[in-house]
Design an enzyme around this catalytic site. Structure first.
Site, PDB file in Angstrom:
ATOM      1  N   HIS A  86       0.849  -1.207   0.000  1.00 39.06           N
ATOM      2  CA  HIS A  86       0.000   0.000   0.000  1.00 39.06           C
ATOM      3  C   HIS A  86       0.873   1.241   0.000  1.00 39.06           C
ATOM      4  CE1 HIS A  86       0.821  -0.507   4.274  1.00 39.06           C
ATOM      5  NE2 HIS A  86       0.326   0.688   4.533  1.00 39.06           N
ATOM      6  N   HIS A 133       1.560   3.878   1.864  1.00 33.12           N
ATOM      7  CA  HIS A 133       2.176   4.633   2.971  1.00 33.12           C
ATOM      8  C   HIS A 133       3.694   4.754   2.832  1.00 33.12           C
ATOM      9  CE1 HIS A 133      -1.455   4.173   5.912  1.00 33.12           C
ATOM     10  NE2 HIS A 133      -1.555   5.243   5.139  1.00 33.12           N
ATOM     11  N   ASP A 147       6.168   4.699   4.837  1.00 37.91           N
ATOM     12  CA  ASP A 147       7.092   3.768   5.506  1.00 37.91           C
ATOM     13  C   ASP A 147       7.115   2.403   4.816  1.00 37.91           C
ATOM     14  OD1 ASP A 147       4.435   3.444   6.636  1.00 37.91           O
ATOM     15  OD2 ASP A 147       5.323   2.160   8.171  1.00 37.91           O
ATOM     16  N   HIS A 148       6.379   2.291   3.716  1.00 36.13           N
ATOM     17  CA  HIS A 148       6.396   1.067   2.905  1.00 36.13           C
ATOM     18  C   HIS A 148       6.990   1.325   1.516  1.00 36.13           C
ATOM     19  CE1 HIS A 148       3.595  -1.252   5.628  1.00 36.13           C
ATOM     20  NE2 HIS A 148       3.538  -0.028   6.092  1.00 36.13           N
ATOM     21  N   HIS A 201      -7.270  -0.483   6.028  1.00 31.36           N
ATOM     22  CA  HIS A 201      -6.169   0.370   6.505  1.00 31.36           C
ATOM     23  C   HIS A 201      -5.974   1.520   5.517  1.00 31.36           C
ATOM     24  CE1 HIS A 201      -2.336   1.462   8.265  1.00 31.36           C
ATOM     25  NE2 HIS A 201      -1.735   1.278   7.108  1.00 31.36           N
ATOM     26  N   ASP A 211       0.024  -4.000   6.293  1.00 24.37           N
ATOM     27  CA  ASP A 211      -0.600  -3.402   7.481  1.00 24.37           C
ATOM     28  C   ASP A 211      -2.075  -3.795   7.582  1.00 24.37           C
ATOM     29  OD1 ASP A 211       1.794  -2.184   8.032  1.00 24.37           O
ATOM     30  OD2 ASP A 211       1.104  -0.134   7.673  1.00 24.37           O
ATOM     31  N   HIS A 264       4.879  -4.870  10.697  1.00 24.22           N
ATOM     32  CA  HIS A 264       5.310  -4.231  11.951  1.00 24.22           C
ATOM     33  C   HIS A 264       5.440  -5.200  13.124  1.00 24.22           C
ATOM     34  CE1 HIS A 264       5.060  -0.049  10.561  1.00 24.22           C
ATOM     35  NE2 HIS A 264       3.984  -0.413   9.880  1.00 24.22           N
TER      36      HIS A 264
HETATM   37 ZN   LIG Z   1       0.285   1.644   6.485  1.00 26.74          ZN
END
Ligand SMILES: [Zn+2]
Length: 255
Positions: free
Chosen positions: A55, A57, A59-60, A112, A129, A167
């Protein structure tokens, strides 16, 4: 069969490396940072074969551009209609991809985020996530009903399917799970095991689907007494499983 290894990033992310010893193929999932991936590749004398994104985001995805500077022609698989614009091979529901010699099916798992996809087969699921050990992602873009359906589609995987999420949130998730089901013996045993893992700075992941069905409250809205300890402030009368899930999610948001 491919090997999957954790590459630590930020404070609690894992960038999973999927490695096939046979042909030396190496893929990474959700590289939010490039440097830990490059260090891993250097140490193990590997080149990067491709990137999977679950996805949009940051941090990905933030490490992708720098990885492409080193490996300019590799594919970047990820969701179609994503806010992240670096995907070279857009994927949608029921597409199949072969990663390091293993076939994966793509499932859309909105909740999410709206673009979230997971990569699954009977042995291994890359859940980003969406599904965590003992928990699930927060609802940033989708509805509780969407997330419930997304988790239900993952819940169909076999007990032995290994779950790789992004995570290391497991102990915090399990503290909530214990508040929901204080008498769940499998959950108490799993908490002890996870505490030992973390005390040695080892991952609690992967988990497997049989374990998650037994301990993860967000996969257990079909249990009759799952809302027995719901705080008074959230009391209402849910008349469907997804509404029970929605109450659990709200409870966790304020836990
Ligand atoms: Zn995320």
């Amino acid at each position: 069969m491919a090997q999957v290894e954790p590459i630590k990033a930020f404070t609690d992310n894992y960038i999973w490396a999927i490695c096939n010893e046979h042909d030396n193929a190496t893929w990474v999932v959700d590289p939010g940072q490039s440097q830990p991936v490059l260090t891993f590749l250097n140490k193990s004398n590997r080149a990067l074969s491709g990137i999977l994104i679950t996805h949009h985001h940051w941090d990905h995805t933030d490490g992708v551009a720098e990885l492409l500077l080193q490996f300019p022609n590799i594919p970047v698989y990820g969701p179609k209609d994503s806010k992240y614009e670096g995907i070279t091979h857009p994927l949608t529901q029921d597409d199949t991809v072969t990663i390091a010699g293993m076939p994966f099916k793509v499932v859309q798992t909105p909740g999410h985020t709206l673009d979230h996809i997971c990569y699954i087969n009977d042995d291994l699921a890359l859940t980003g996530d969406t599904l965590f050990s003992g928990g699930c992602g927060r609802l940033f873009e989708g509805t509780a009903e969407q997330m419930w359906h997304s988790l239900e589609s993952l819940k169909q995987l076999p007990d032995t399917c290994q779950i790789y999420c992004t995570h290391e949130y497991t102990l915090a998730n399990l503290a909530f799970a214990h508040a929901v089901e204080p008498m769940n013996k499998k959950l108490s045993d799993y908490i002890k095991w996870c505490q030992l893992q973390r005390a040695q700075d080892l991952p609690t992941l992967p988990t497997n689907m049989g374990n998650e069905r037994a301990v993860n409250p967000f996969l257990r809205s079909d249990q009759a007494d799952i809302l027995a300890h719901l705080p008074a402030s959230l009391q209402s009368t849910p008349n469907s499983l997804w509404q029970k899930f929605a109450l659990l999610r709200q409870w966790k948001d304020n836990f």
